[in-house]
Design a protein around this motif. Structure first.
Motif, PDB file in Angstrom:
ATOM      1  N   LEU A   1       7.638  21.220  -3.667  1.00  0.00           N
ATOM      2  CA  LEU A   1       8.737  21.210  -2.879  1.00  0.00           C
ATOM      3  C   LEU A   1       9.975  22.049  -3.515  1.00  0.00           C
ATOM      4  N   ASP A   2      10.240  23.017  -2.712  1.00  0.00           N
ATOM      5  CA  ASP A   2      11.474  23.849  -3.372  1.00  0.00           C
ATOM      6  C   ASP A   2      11.088  24.768  -4.566  1.00  0.00           C
ATOM      7  N   GLY A   3       9.733  25.131  -4.534  1.00  0.00           N
ATOM      8  CA  GLY A   3       9.001  25.948  -5.600  1.00  0.00           C
ATOM      9  C   GLY A   3       8.640  25.098  -6.790  1.00  0.00           C
ATOM     10  N   GLU A   4       8.963  23.668  -6.792  1.00  0.00           N
ATOM     11  CA  GLU A   4       8.656  22.902  -7.888  1.00  0.00           C
ATOM     12  C   GLU A   4       7.617  21.797  -7.545  1.00  0.00           C
ATOM     13  N   SER A   5       6.710  21.437  -8.631  1.00  0.00           N
ATOM     14  CA  SER A   5       5.773  20.235  -8.617  1.00  0.00           C
ATOM     15  C   SER A   5       6.653  19.106  -8.470  1.00  0.00           C
ATOM     16  N   HIS A   6       6.179  18.251  -7.312  1.00  0.00           N
ATOM     17  CA  HIS A   6       6.641  17.118  -7.001  1.00  0.00           C
ATOM     18  C   HIS A   6       5.473  15.913  -6.799  1.00  0.00           C
ATOM     19  N   ILE A   7       6.099  14.717  -6.932  1.00  0.00           N
ATOM     20  CA  ILE A   7       5.218  13.687  -6.305  1.00  0.00           C
ATOM     21  C   ILE A   7       5.847  12.811  -5.477  1.00  0.00           C
ATOM     22  N   ALA A   8       5.110  12.340  -4.389  1.00  0.00           N
ATOM     23  CA  ALA A   8       5.874  11.680  -3.281  1.00  0.00           C
ATOM     24  C   ALA A   8       4.764  10.403  -3.204  1.00  0.00           C
ATOM     25  N   TRP A   9       5.779   9.120  -3.282  1.00  0.00           N
ATOM     26  CA  TRP A   9       5.359   7.896  -2.972  1.00  0.00           C
ATOM     27  C   TRP A   9       5.580   7.577  -1.437  1.00  0.00           C
ATOM     28  N   VAL A  10       4.588   7.464  -0.469  1.00  0.00           N
ATOM     29  CA  VAL A  10       4.878   7.297   0.776  1.00  0.00           C
ATOM     30  C   VAL A  10       4.322   6.067   1.321  1.00  0.00           C
ATOM     31  N   PRO A  11       5.022   4.612   1.434  1.00  0.00           N
ATOM     32  CA  PRO A  11       4.437   3.505   1.764  1.00  0.00           C
ATOM     33  C   PRO A  11       3.885   3.557   3.065  1.00  0.00           C
ATOM     34  N   ALA A  12       2.782   2.854   3.021  1.00  0.00           N
ATOM     35  CA  ALA A  12       2.119   2.287   4.413  1.00  0.00           C
ATOM     36  C   ALA A  12       3.047   2.044   5.475  1.00  0.00           C
TER      37      ALA A  12
ATOM     38  N   THR B   1       0.970  -1.234  -0.043  1.00  0.00           N
ATOM     39  CA  THR B   1      -0.044  -0.058  -0.124  1.00  0.00           C
ATOM     40  C   THR B   1       0.766   1.328  -0.069  1.00  0.00           C
ATOM     41  N   VAL B   2       0.496   2.035  -0.765  1.00  0.00           N
ATOM     42  CA  VAL B   2       1.261   3.424  -1.075  1.00  0.00           C
ATOM     43  C   VAL B   2       0.475   4.499  -1.170  1.00  0.00           C
ATOM     44  N   HIS B   3       0.740   5.746  -0.432  1.00  0.00           N
ATOM     45  CA  HIS B   3      -0.016   6.712  -0.455  1.00  0.00           C
ATOM     46  C   HIS B   3       0.744   7.713  -1.482  1.00  0.00           C
ATOM     47  N   VAL B   4       0.068   8.332  -2.565  1.00  0.00           N
ATOM     48  CA  VAL B   4       0.670   9.291  -3.302  1.00  0.00           C
ATOM     49  C   VAL B   4       0.004  10.537  -3.084  1.00  0.00           C
ATOM     50  N   PHE B   5       1.212  11.420  -3.194  1.00  0.00           N
ATOM     51  CA  PHE B   5       0.952  12.947  -2.862  1.00  0.00           C
ATOM     52  C   PHE B   5       1.457  13.642  -4.178  1.00  0.00           C
ATOM     53  N   LYS B   6       0.647  14.719  -4.439  1.00  0.00           N
ATOM     54  CA  LYS B   6       1.157  15.839  -5.406  1.00  0.00           C
ATOM     55  C   LYS B   6       1.303  16.996  -4.703  1.00  0.00           C
ATOM     56  N   GLY B   7       2.334  17.737  -4.849  1.00  0.00           N
ATOM     57  CA  GLY B   7       2.277  19.129  -4.198  1.00  0.00           C
ATOM     58  C   GLY B   7       3.888  19.845  -4.377  1.00  0.00           C
TER      59      GLY B   7
END
Length: 160
Positions: A70-81, A62-68
């Protein structure tokens, strides 16, 4: 007599509606709590700001994916449960977008109906998972590389 039946009908309708809403809210509580914990973990590890989108991917893990941002640029983060697994962060520009995957599917003439396209992790690599129903009425799960959109794997299930 008809007024009494109408009042009873309205009361029964309201009670059933309340029961359905309560069941839905109760069922979603664990997911919301998991996402909140994952978001806090992300914010503690990185200076992620302005989260604009969040999804949960259920695959090998299970992975929670966040878009937001970081340092003024668009990033995607994959955060495992699992808190033992590392958080993966990539610039949005370093990969293909959802529209590219849709265009790839349509160019191949595959989907009759697209059910879902979402980011996830497969073999610890960021992927796009496309779920669709093809003309042969089978449900397909196809995986595409996040980096360049190359096709990785397809799994098909017979729909009953």
């Amino acid at each position: 007599m008809s007024k009494i039946i109408s009042v009873i009908g309205v009361i029964v309708f309201l009670l059933l509606s309340w029961l359905l809403v309560d069941t839905y809210v109760t069922a979603r509580e664990p997911l919301i709590e998991e996402q909140t914990v994952a978001e806090e973990r992300l914010l503690n590890a990185h200076s992620f700001a302005g989260i604009t989108e969040r999804q949960t991917y259920y695959g090998e893990t299970t992975v929670h994916v966040f878009k937001g941002m970081l340092d003024g640029e668009s990033h995607i983060a994959w955060v495992p449960a699992s808190s033992e697994e590392d958080i993966l962060v990539k610039q949005t520009a370093d990969g293909v977008d959802k529209k590219t995957i849709i265009d790839t599917l349509k160019a191949d003439g595959k989907p009759e109906k697209i059910l879902d396209i979402r980011l996830g992790l497969r073999n610890q690599q960021p992927v796009w998972r496309a779920v669709y129903i093809a003309e042969d009425q089978r449900q397909y799960y196809e995986y595409y590389s996040f980096q360049d959109g190359t096709f990785l794997e397809s799994i098909s299930l017979k729909r009953s």
